[in-house]
Design an enzyme around this catalytic site. Structure first.
Site, mmCIF file in Angstrom:
data_model
loop_
_atom_site.group_PDB
_atom_site.id
_atom_site.type_symbol
_atom_site.label_atom_id
_atom_site.label_comp_id
_atom_site.label_asym_id
_atom_site.label_seq_id
_atom_site.Cartn_x
_atom_site.Cartn_y
_atom_site.Cartn_z
ATOM 1 N N LEU A 1 0.811 -1.217 0.000
ATOM 2 C CA LEU A 1 0.000 0.000 0.000
ATOM 3 C C LEU A 1 0.839 1.259 0.000
ATOM 4 O O LEU A 1 0.436 2.271 -0.568
ATOM 5 C CB LEU A 1 -0.933 0.004 1.220
ATOM 6 C CG LEU A 1 -1.983 -1.107 1.267
ATOM 7 C CD1 LEU A 1 -2.804 -0.993 2.535
ATOM 8 C CD2 LEU A 1 -2.879 -1.046 0.046
ATOM 9 N N GLY A 2 1.980 1.248 0.626
ATOM 10 C CA GLY A 2 2.799 2.447 0.687
ATOM 11 C C GLY A 2 4.134 2.162 1.332
ATOM 12 O O GLY A 2 4.319 1.161 2.037
ATOM 13 N N VAL A 3 5.062 3.065 1.078
ATOM 14 C CA VAL A 3 6.411 2.984 1.638
ATOM 15 C C VAL A 3 6.672 4.276 2.390
ATOM 16 O O VAL A 3 6.543 5.371 1.815
ATOM 17 C CB VAL A 3 7.474 2.762 0.545
ATOM 18 C CG1 VAL A 3 8.865 2.700 1.161
ATOM 19 C CG2 VAL A 3 7.181 1.494 -0.242
ATOM 20 N N SER B 1 9.025 6.402 5.735
ATOM 21 C CA SER B 1 10.412 6.672 6.108
ATOM 22 C C SER B 1 11.024 5.533 6.897
ATOM 23 O O SER B 1 12.242 5.341 6.864
ATOM 24 C CB SER B 1 10.481 7.967 6.932
ATOM 25 O OG SER B 1 9.950 9.049 6.210
ATOM 26 N N GLY C 1 9.382 2.181 7.221
ATOM 27 C CA GLY C 1 8.880 0.849 6.934
ATOM 28 C C GLY C 1 7.897 0.856 5.780
ATOM 29 O O GLY C 1 7.760 1.844 5.051
ATOM 30 N N ARG C 2 7.199 -0.268 5.616
ATOM 31 C CA ARG C 2 6.234 -0.446 4.542
ATOM 32 C C ARG C 2 4.887 -0.842 5.125
ATOM 33 O O ARG C 2 4.804 -1.364 6.237
ATOM 34 C CB ARG C 2 6.703 -1.519 3.557
ATOM 35 C CG ARG C 2 7.924 -1.135 2.766
ATOM 36 C CD ARG C 2 8.162 -2.105 1.624
ATOM 37 N NE ARG C 2 9.261 -1.655 0.761
ATOM 38 C CZ ARG C 2 9.536 -2.163 -0.425
ATOM 39 N NH1 ARG C 2 8.791 -3.158 -0.900
ATOM 40 N NH2 ARG C 2 10.535 -1.707 -1.147
ATOM 41 N N ASP D 1 1.993 15.591 13.897
ATOM 42 C CA ASP D 1 2.313 15.271 12.501
ATOM 43 C C ASP D 1 1.060 15.352 11.633
ATOM 44 O O ASP D 1 0.786 14.461 10.830
ATOM 45 C CB ASP D 1 2.943 13.885 12.407
ATOM 46 C CG ASP D 1 3.718 13.700 11.103
ATOM 47 O OD1 ASP D 1 4.003 14.710 10.437
ATOM 48 O OD2 ASP D 1 4.032 12.549 10.756
#
Length: 910
Positions: free
Chosen positions: A504-506, A508, A510-511, A621
């Site tokens: 689904l995404g990468v 900073s 992990g994945r 964040d």
């Protein structure tokens, strides 16, 4: 080409113009100045000027004086044996200097020693001295009349080397604050030199408190002595002196019996006893006259040690009084926590009590769960049945246990008088052989007490090993047994229990994978973190905080954590799968949002932040990348890696805040609050700044503080250089101007928090309670892209028989093979992490937590949720299409979002 002006005079070794020096410490005395180089411990070379006189040494830097030290306080001055250019000066610290030539270094050292700098005997003033016998003859070198230090034996027995006792110190003569050594010749020579140079008469202060009113050389205590130079007509405190009668200084000091600077050997002795009251300070002088006066104890002499009478600092020679106090302090220090560790012991004591309570709570939740959840309805006599036995395995064997049964002798029955649910034994139908409603003990020695009404009535019930079963609690007991069976059926999860479907995404650190649990068929978003990367990047605390927040928070606008487990190399967190995609993806496609849509999203963000702030957690964040949209269009906050718990302050400490605050520099640069940039400490108000940045970006499509580089952007944020577009409404402009205030104390939400922001005219038509309950239909519903998955047997790990399609290939993609990606690494590093791993408490299971805490209310809810207890709260097409986890021949059709990995992504969090 050089345009430097050429001068005929050569440049000096010490560059720079001669300026007026700060020589106020020398008090108009003649001083000699030397230009030297000061070398610190790190090899840094600095230009300095040393000025020395009969009063002390000054270290000058230009016009300012860096430090000034008296000549009597300098321990030593010596030349470097390895490098003759260098010399060192030692008093509080050791200072290293470098001269231009070795000859200059030798001349500096000789001049310093001539003026009495670093001389242990106290010679100074050019080596001149004054006779102590009243004559005008000059005293010899200070080495001929040294002052010796005698330390007597602790047994108080006189020795051959001990000098005879001498008169006590006067109250007006100050004992050195740090050193018991009195340099008489140095003081006398300085006074005589000053009077001879100026050729004026100066008053001399003489000690008061002597038994006589005159200042003659005879003994103040009645001792005999002859002095022809004494002037009895002079007042006892002041004597006019000049260069011709400078010997009066020595005679006046000798008259009190304190200091004798004659050619005879003088000495100072200290009696160091174990008891402070018995320790005496005596000054002895070997002269022709004999003084017989009592000695002065240190307890009386300690009042002389004040700053006004101190002659300077000499830390290398501490006096006996400070040594005695130090030894008392060391001896009084026990091995137990004392005043030096009171705070630390208090904190650890509180922490130990909290851990003990948690342990007892978990231990008692299994045995006394039904007792703790007993309903307050009155219980009849026929329903009461109390069984007490320390052996938990045999607790439920019989309903009626005889009073003569064997058991632990330490178990007792205690019954409260005020308990309305347990009747007294006297009111129950009793029998000598058996009772219908028994209150029994395992110990046969206490059967007589059960028959005694007085003893039983005066006792209380111990709930540690108590089990109350009644007709109204049958459902609870059955639910307890089901909970126990369900908890036994729960096993520790591993990566083999899940099936990787898509990346689904990468991020900073992990994945994120789309996974499916094999036994239930539920879909989750699994975040995978590398332990080694977490340790290298020092993200241990952030990772544990993220797991803690996700496992404890329960809000409709915050993603939920279902499982957290680990192996030797990786951390795994299984959260809700939100198929609507990131808000940043939709904002990037639209350019900017309409005001009503931006108002809806920012209102839901404010609701989630209000929930976090009420639990003393700040997010830190907020950005469109961390806001997901579900299938209905509501938001979900994710990625709590930078969140911080225990924050009770709205602003930081430097801004006047009270309570817990944070000082870590973290977040996304475009959304950082000014107090985070300046490092002044930040609290809950930092999140409201990020809310203003997010709202501005949704309404305009750009960041409010644009600059060519990051430093200029930080400056404009701190200064508050905000340019508001004209197409925004007046309410939106007013809200942004109040949120984007650099001062956190004046920022909207800093005083009343959520109530202050929700009452703004921009949110006038927002029903906050209905919004938080998801009762308002979102203005935008995201389009969900469907991806067909191949047929797979959830109970088998063989993926070779699965068909493939254009979008997803499970058998060929190595990134989706758990055995390849997350297999055990046979390395020494993995075993090192497991010895004392910082992630040892990382594993967490929502099903197991629900079983321990007893959150299930009825048997029906337990049986229905026995296999799928961690399903998402909101109904989604994913769960409807895959109910029960059954497989079809056509394969599953799941809903997923488009990948947001592209070149237009901004940099991640710092």
């Amino acid at each position: 080409m050089s345009f430097k002006k050429q001068t005929k005079t050569p440049t000096s070794w010490f560059p720079g113009l001669k300026k007026e020096r700060d020589l106020s410490h020398h008090k108009e005395r003649y001083c000699t100045q030397y230009d030297v180089i000061k070398v610190n411990a790190y090899g840094k070379r600095q230009q300095r000027t040393l000025a020395v006189s009969s009063l002390g040494v000054s270290n000058l830097n230009g016009q300012s004086c860096q430090w000034f030290v008296r000549n009597s306080d300098v321990y030593s001055i010596e030349q470097d044996p390895t490098d003759s250019h260098k010399f060192s000066l030692t008093f509080l610290h050791r200072y290293h200097f470098e001269a231009e030539t070795p000859e200059q270094a030798k001349s500096i050292i000789s001049e310093f020693k001539r003026l009495g700098v670093g001389s242990p005997s106290g010679g100074g003033g050019g080596g001149s001295g004054v006779s102590s016998n009243g004559s005008n003859s000059t005293a010899t070198s200070p080495n001929t009349s040294p002052i010796r230090l005698y330390v007597s034996d602790p047994s108080n027995q006189p020795t051959s080397s001990s000098p005879p006792p001498q008169p006590p110190l006067s109250e007006s003569v100050g004992v050195h604050r740090s050193s018991p050594m009195l340099s008489s010749s140095r003081m006398i020579s300085q006074l005589s030199q000053s009077t001879s140079e100026n050729n004026i008469s100066s008053p001399t202060y003489h000690p008061q408190g002597l038994s006589g009113s005159s200042t003659s050389s005879s003994s103040a205590s009645g001792g005999g002595g002859n002095n022809n130079n004494a002037n009895n007509s002079t007042p006892p405190n002041l004597i006019a002196s000049s260069a011709s009668n400078s010997s009066l200084y020595s005679s006046s000091i000798n008259s009190s019996g304190i200091i004798n600077s004659s050619n005879n050997n003088s000495s100072i002795s200290f009696n160091n006893n174990n008891n402070n009251n018995n320790s005496n300070l005596t000054t002895t002088t070997t002269t022709t006259s004999t003084f017989k006066t009592p000695t002065l104890p240190i307890s009386q002499a300690s009042k002389f040690n004040n700053e006004s009478e101190s002659m300077g600092l000499s830390p290398l020679t501490p006096n006996s009084n400070s040594q005695t106090a130090l030894m008392q302090h060391i001896n009084a220090m026990p091995n137990t926590p004392n005043s030096n560790s009171t705070e630390g012991s208090r904190v650890w004591k509180i922490r130990a009590e909290e851990l003990k309570k948690q342990f007892l709570l978990k231990k008692s939740s299994k045995s006394t769960q039904t007792v703790a959840t007993t309903t307050p309805t009155p219980i009849t006599k026929a329903d009461i049945k109390i069984v007490l036995d320390d052996n938990k395995d045999d607790k439920n064997k019989d309903n009626n246990i005889g009073s003569g049964g064997s058991g632990n002798s330490s178990s007792k029955i205690n019954k409260e008088k005020d308990n309305p649910y347990i009747n007294q034994p006297s009111s129950l139908p009793s029998n000598n052989n058996s009772n219908n409603n028994n209150i029994t003990k395992s110990n046969s020695t206490t059967t007589s007490q059960t028959n005694d009404k007085k003893d039983v009535c005066s006792s209380t019930i111990n709930f540690d090993n108590l089990e109350v079963s009644s007709s109204s609690d049958r459902d609870l007991s059955s639910s307890k047994s089901l909970n126990k069976k369900n908890k036994q059926s729960i096993k520790k999860l591993t990566i083999d229990d899940f099936e990787l479907l898509k990346v689904l995404g990468v991020g900073s650190f992990g994945r994120v994978y789309l996974v499916r649990r094999k036994d239930t068929g539920k879909f989750y978003a699994m975040k995978v973190l590398n332990k080694k990367d977490m340790l290298k990047k020092k993200q241990i605390a952030h990772t544990n905080t993220e797991k803690m927040v996700l496992s404890t928070m329960d809000h409709p606008f915050i993603v939920r954590l279902h499982f957290a487990f680990q192996n030797e190399d990786f951390l795994f967190m299984c959260m809700d799968y939100v198929p609507g995609g990131e808000l940043f993806h939709h904002l990037q496609k639209a350019g900017k949002f309409p005001e009503e849509l931006a108002k809806f999203y920012i209102a839901e963000v404010i609701c989630s932040l209000h929930y976090l702030h009420s639990n003393n957690i700040i997010y830190r964040d907020i950005k469109p990348e961390n806001i997901l949209l579900d299938e209905e269009g509501h938001i979900k906050l994710t990625d709590f890696g930078l969140s911080k718990s225990g924050i009770t302050s709205v602003v930081g400490s430097k801004n006047g805040g009270e309570g817990g605050f944070a000082t870590t520099f973290c977040g996304t640069p475009e959304y950082l609050a000014p107090e985070i940039i300046t490092g002044a400490g930040h609290g809950k108000a930092a999140d409201w700044w990020s809310v203003g940045i997010l709202l501005f970006e949704m309404l305009t499509g750009r960041s409010p503080f644009l600059a060519s580089n990051r430093n200029d952007m930080y400056k404009s944020m701190i200064q508050g250089n905000l340019r508001m577009p004209m197409f925004l409404s007046s309410d939106a402009q007013d809200l942004l101007e109040k949120l984007l205030v650099p001062d956190p104390n004046k920022r909207l939400g800093s005083t009343q928090g959520f109530e202050e922001i929700s009452s703004h005219p921009f949110f006038e038509l927002i029903p906050w309670r209905m919004l938080e309950s998801k009762m308002i239909t979102p203005p935008f519903k995201p389009t969900i892209k469907e991806i067909s998955l191949p047929n797979s047997n959830s109970n088998s790990n063989n993926n070779s028989q699965q068909p493939t399609n254009n979008n997803l290939t499970l058998s060929c993609d190595p990134e989706l093979n758990a055995k390849i990606n997350f297999q055990r690494r046979k390395s020494s590093a993995a075993s090192v992490y497991n010895l004392d791993s910082p992630f040892k408490n990382f594993s967490w299971n929502k099903e197991e937590e629900d079983g321990i805490m007893g959150e299930r209310e009825s048997i029906g809810s337990i049986s229905s949720n026995n296999s799928i207890s961690s399903s998402p709260t909101s109904s989604s097409p994913i769960n409807n299409n895959n109910s029960g986890g059954s497989n079809t021949a056509g394969g599953h059709r799941i809903l997923t979002r488009k990948s947001t990995i592209g070149k237009n992504l901004r940099k991640g969090s710092v």
